[in-house]
Design a protein around this motif. Sequence first.
Motif, PDB file in Angstrom:
ATOM      1  N   ILE A 179      11.170 -96.138 -16.714  1.00  0.00           N
ATOM      2  CA  ILE A 179      10.192 -96.616 -15.734  1.00  0.00           C
ATOM      3  C   ILE A 179      10.273 -98.137 -15.684  1.00  0.00           C
ATOM      4  CG2 ILE A 179       8.299 -96.755 -17.398  1.00  0.00           C
ATOM      5  CD1 ILE A 179       6.404 -95.867 -15.141  1.00  0.00           C
ATOM      6  N   SER A 180      10.040 -98.690 -14.518  1.00  0.00           N
ATOM      7  CA  SER A 180      10.081-100.138 -14.339  1.00  0.00           C
ATOM      8  C   SER A 180       8.690-100.641 -13.961  1.00  0.00           C
ATOM      9  CB  SER A 180      11.084-100.509 -13.258  1.00  0.00           C
ATOM     10  OG  SER A 180      11.043-101.901 -12.995  1.00  0.00           O
ATOM     11  N   ASN A 181       8.478-101.911 -14.190  1.00  0.00           N
ATOM     12  CA  ASN A 181       7.211-102.512 -13.749  1.00  0.00           C
ATOM     13  C   ASN A 181       7.342-103.151 -12.370  1.00  0.00           C
ATOM     14  OD1 ASN A 181       8.825-104.678 -14.476  1.00  0.00           O
ATOM     15  ND2 ASN A 181       7.128-105.868 -15.370  1.00  0.00           N
ATOM     16  N   VAL A 182       8.517-102.947 -11.746  1.00  0.00           N
ATOM     17  CA  VAL A 182       8.778-103.496 -10.407  1.00  0.00           C
ATOM     18  C   VAL A 182       9.158-102.338  -9.488  1.00  0.00           C
ATOM     19  CG1 VAL A 182      10.249-105.022  -9.039  1.00  0.00           C
ATOM     20  CG2 VAL A 182       9.523-105.719 -11.342  1.00  0.00           C
ATOM     21  N   ALA A 183       8.628-102.356  -8.298  1.00  0.00           N
ATOM     22  CA  ALA A 183       8.921-101.298  -7.336  1.00  0.00           C
ATOM     23  C   ALA A 183      10.408-101.257  -7.020  1.00  0.00           C
ATOM     24  CB  ALA A 183       8.117-101.533  -6.058  1.00  0.00           C
ATOM     25  N   ALA A 184      10.877-100.069  -6.674  1.00  0.00           N
ATOM     26  CA  ALA A 184      12.291 -99.896  -6.353  1.00  0.00           C
ATOM     27  C   ALA A 184      12.654-100.716  -5.121  1.00  0.00           C
ATOM     28  CB  ALA A 184      12.583 -98.420  -6.102  1.00  0.00           C
ATOM     29  N   GLY A 185      13.847-101.308  -5.180  1.00  0.00           N
ATOM     30  CA  GLY A 185      14.318-102.092  -4.042  1.00  0.00           C
ATOM     31  C   GLY A 185      15.725-102.571  -4.305  1.00  0.00           C
ATOM     32  N   THR A 186      16.325-103.173  -3.297  1.00  0.00           N
ATOM     33  CA  THR A 186      17.715-103.616  -3.438  1.00  0.00           C
ATOM     34  C   THR A 186      17.847-104.837  -4.327  1.00  0.00           C
ATOM     35  OG1 THR A 186      17.481-104.930  -1.418  1.00  0.00           O
ATOM     36  CG2 THR A 186      18.337-102.682  -1.184  1.00  0.00           C
ATOM     37  N   THR A 187      16.722-105.527  -4.570  1.00  0.00           N
ATOM     38  CA  THR A 187      16.785-106.698  -5.452  1.00  0.00           C
ATOM     39  C   THR A 187      16.020-106.447  -6.757  1.00  0.00           C
ATOM     40  OG1 THR A 187      14.865-107.657  -4.314  1.00  0.00           O
ATOM     41  CG2 THR A 187      17.063-108.327  -3.549  1.00  0.00           C
ATOM     42  N   SER A 188      15.903-105.157  -7.124  1.00  0.00           N
ATOM     43  CA  SER A 188      15.354-104.774  -8.422  1.00  0.00           C
ATOM     44  C   SER A 188      16.333-103.778  -9.041  1.00  0.00           C
ATOM     45  CB  SER A 188      13.961-104.128  -8.261  1.00  0.00           C
ATOM     46  OG  SER A 188      14.085-102.837  -7.675  1.00  0.00           O
ATOM     47  N   SER A 189      15.980-103.286 -10.240  1.00  0.00           N
ATOM     48  CA  SER A 189      16.878-102.319 -10.884  1.00  0.00           C
ATOM     49  C   SER A 189      16.995-101.028 -10.084  1.00  0.00           C
ATOM     50  CB  SER A 189      16.377-101.995 -12.299  1.00  0.00           C
ATOM     51  OG  SER A 189      15.130-101.310 -12.230  1.00  0.00           O
ATOM     52  N   GLY A 190      15.983-100.780  -9.244  1.00  0.00           N
ATOM     53  CA  GLY A 190      16.018 -99.616  -8.376  1.00  0.00           C
ATOM     54  C   GLY A 190      15.325 -98.394  -8.937  1.00  0.00           C
ATOM     55  N   PHE A 191      14.804 -98.452 -10.204  1.00  0.00           N
ATOM     56  CA  PHE A 191      14.179 -97.264 -10.795  1.00  0.00           C
ATOM     57  C   PHE A 191      12.732 -97.095 -10.349  1.00  0.00           C
ATOM     58  CE2 PHE A 191      17.775 -97.776 -13.673  1.00  0.00           C
ATOM     59  CZ  PHE A 191      18.203 -96.461 -13.787  1.00  0.00           C
ATOM     60  N   GLY A 192      12.050 -98.207 -10.067  1.00  0.00           N
ATOM     61  CA  GLY A 192      10.696 -98.109  -9.538  1.00  0.00           C
ATOM     62  C   GLY A 192       9.645 -97.855 -10.599  1.00  0.00           C
ATOM     63  N   THR A 193       8.413 -97.758 -10.156  1.00  0.00           N
ATOM     64  CA  THR A 193       7.260 -97.679 -11.060  1.00  0.00           C
ATOM     65  C   THR A 193       6.837 -96.231 -11.357  1.00  0.00           C
ATOM     66  OG1 THR A 193       5.817 -97.905  -9.134  1.00  0.00           O
ATOM     67  CG2 THR A 193       6.380 -99.916 -10.351  1.00  0.00           C
ATOM     68  N   THR A 194       7.587 -95.289 -10.887  1.00  0.00           N
ATOM     69  CA  THR A 194       7.297 -93.874 -11.183  1.00  0.00           C
ATOM     70  C   THR A 194       8.197 -93.415 -12.327  1.00  0.00           C
ATOM     71  OG1 THR A 194       6.677 -93.431  -8.886  1.00  0.00           O
ATOM     72  CG2 THR A 194       7.223 -91.525 -10.272  1.00  0.00           C
ATOM     73  N   LEU A 195       7.578 -92.831 -13.349  1.00  0.00           N
ATOM     74  CA  LEU A 195       8.348 -92.388 -14.520  1.00  0.00           C
ATOM     75  C   LEU A 195       9.375 -91.326 -14.124  1.00  0.00           C
ATOM     76  CD1 LEU A 195       8.652 -92.556 -17.630  1.00  0.00           C
ATOM     77  CD2 LEU A 195       7.054 -90.625 -17.772  1.00  0.00           C
ATOM     78  N   VAL A 196      10.598 -91.549 -14.527  1.00  0.00           N
ATOM     79  CA  VAL A 196      11.690 -90.596 -14.283  1.00  0.00           C
ATOM     80  C   VAL A 196      12.102 -90.005 -15.634  1.00  0.00           C
ATOM     81  CG1 VAL A 196      14.043 -90.285 -13.439  1.00  0.00           C
ATOM     82  CG2 VAL A 196      12.504 -91.888 -12.285  1.00  0.00           C
ATOM     83  N   THR A 197      12.132 -88.687 -15.733  1.00  0.00           N
ATOM     84  CA  THR A 197      12.517 -88.021 -16.986  1.00  0.00           C
ATOM     85  C   THR A 197      13.606 -86.988 -16.725  1.00  0.00           C
ATOM     86  OG1 THR A 197      10.832 -86.304 -16.766  1.00  0.00           O
ATOM     87  CG2 THR A 197      10.210 -88.309 -17.964  1.00  0.00           C
ATOM     88  N   ASP A 198      14.342 -86.688 -17.788  1.00  0.00           N
ATOM     89  CA  ASP A 198      15.363 -85.641 -17.682  1.00  0.00           C
ATOM     90  C   ASP A 198      15.691 -85.144 -19.093  1.00  0.00           C
ATOM     91  OD1 ASP A 198      17.142 -83.996 -16.194  1.00  0.00           O
ATOM     92  OD2 ASP A 198      18.822 -85.237 -16.835  1.00  0.00           O
ATOM     93  N   THR A 199      16.175 -83.950 -19.150  1.00  0.00           N
ATOM     94  CA  THR A 199      16.584 -83.329 -20.414  1.00  0.00           C
ATOM     95  C   THR A 199      17.982 -82.756 -20.244  1.00  0.00           C
ATOM     96  OG1 THR A 199      14.302 -82.752 -20.978  1.00  0.00           O
ATOM     97  CG2 THR A 199      16.044 -81.563 -22.147  1.00  0.00           C
ATOM     98  N   GLY A 200      18.793 -82.883 -21.277  1.00  0.00           N
ATOM     99  CA  GLY A 200      20.160 -82.376 -21.216  1.00  0.00           C
ATOM    100  C   GLY A 200      20.232 -80.855 -21.273  1.00  0.00           C
ATOM    101  N   VAL A 201      21.441 -80.357 -21.190  1.00  0.00           N
ATOM    102  CA  VAL A 201      21.691 -78.907 -21.183  1.00  0.00           C
ATOM    103  C   VAL A 201      22.704 -78.579 -22.267  1.00  0.00           C
ATOM    104  CG1 VAL A 201      22.574 -76.956 -19.842  1.00  0.00           C
ATOM    105  CG2 VAL A 201      21.200 -78.729 -18.719  1.00  0.00           C
ATOM    106  N   ASP A 202      22.412 -77.543 -23.049  1.00  0.00           N
ATOM    107  CA  ASP A 202      23.344 -77.099 -24.087  1.00  0.00           C
ATOM    108  C   ASP A 202      24.484 -76.307 -23.470  1.00  0.00           C
ATOM    109  OD1 ASP A 202      21.973 -78.107 -26.349  1.00  0.00           O
ATOM    110  OD2 ASP A 202      20.532 -76.459 -26.221  1.00  0.00           O
TER     111      ASP A 202
END
Length: 471
Positions: free
Chosen positions: A253-276
């Motif tokens: 999660i980022s403290n800066v909104a998604a945009g072309t001049t930011s990391s692009g991840f935005g302020t919404t938490l993104v999660t994922d889990t791998g697969v065996d």
Amino acid sequence: MALSITNNVSSLNAQNNLTRANNSLAQSVERLSSGLKVNRGADGPAALVISEKQRAQIAGLKQAIDNADKAVSLVQTAEGALNEINSLLVKIRSLAIDSANAGVNDADAQAANQAEITNALDTINRIANNTQFGQKKLLDGSSGIKGISNDADTTVLKTSTATKAGNYAVAVTTAAQRATATAGTAQSGNLAADETLTVNGVSITLASGLSQAQVVSRINEFTTQTGVTADTASGATRLYTNQYGSAADLSVISNVAAGTTSSGFGTTLVTDTGVDVVGTIDGSSFNGVGNVLTATSGNANGLTVQFATSATPTTSVTGAQGTVTVTDNSLVFQIGANQNQTASIAINAVGPSGLGLGLAATGNQFSNLSQIDVTSAGKAQDAIGVIDAAIDDITNLRGDLGAFQQNTLNSTINNLQTTLENTVNAESTIRDTDFAEEIANFTKNQVLVQAGTSVLKNANQQPQLVLSLLQ
């Protein structure tokens, strides 16, 4: 009674009885002097057949006991070497824990610990390669169960004593996946403002003006803490865990909104889990852990393989992955008096490259003991995990050897000694002379020979009675 000269029947009768008594006396003398009542087939055909078979069994039992004693000596030789390796691993573990104490140690102290660990690993390797019984190597893997894959994307990590020799086809039906997160917006310009990116709970500061390449590089500076690697995919910044499988989690999660001049991840938490990984070994399907697959049944039981990363760094290879050839070079001991009465035990390689395997599937940066590095606190933490796994490998092998010695060899020796005692007793009953009985027979036959000799003398004098009639 008729008197005749031509045929002295009384003498013939006396001679016949004397011959029999003399033969019986000779037989008694033979039995008393040899200690055996069966000296040839004529003395007792059935007894001879049975006793000769028992003699062969007795000789086999004695040799089997000797074989088992030698096997005990071999196992003790291997176990003694493993005990020394175990002591070295305990020392290595202490050094790794010391290096993990980052608040006290500087780089020089950690380098000194690493140098000592390297020396200890060399010693472990030397013990593994040089321990032998006679000319037979014990701990270099030549006396174990070994698997080799003909596919470069499949690595055989280990086998078990349950793994049977043979060729096993391997295939991946569900590829292992790393937890992955890709920025919703591709960064096309330099960061417009300072940004804090939180990856797996670790805060990473991104200074204003960083390009996308610099952002990726900055995130990768924290890989040892986050367990996450950054790169770019389709122009966007991508994060993925170093670990494969369902135990691999990723949150960003980022403290800066998604945009072309930011990391692009935005302020919404993104999660994922791998697969065996899911795959087949010898036609049977098994569920793996991360990118490691282990057969838990069938002839391949205990065979563990690891799959390489595909062209896409977030997934493992998939589809057919060649054939694993397993050869069984277990030590085989003839511990019985008869054909195929054997026992075997496998001693796999215990060099540093063969210990602590498989932890890479759980996110550990080291694949085996030979790779451990304690020059930083993060590396030392992973090294401790590998060392603990190596200690487990050694102690489990020592346990297997101890159980084999106690439950197989020692128990077999005790049983063979009891069997030998009973078989010798049975053979003795059939073949050995009963001196009390035979002395009585000898005395009787001796008297009969003496009496027969006297009677024969008298019988030979009977024709002289005819002379008295001719006077």
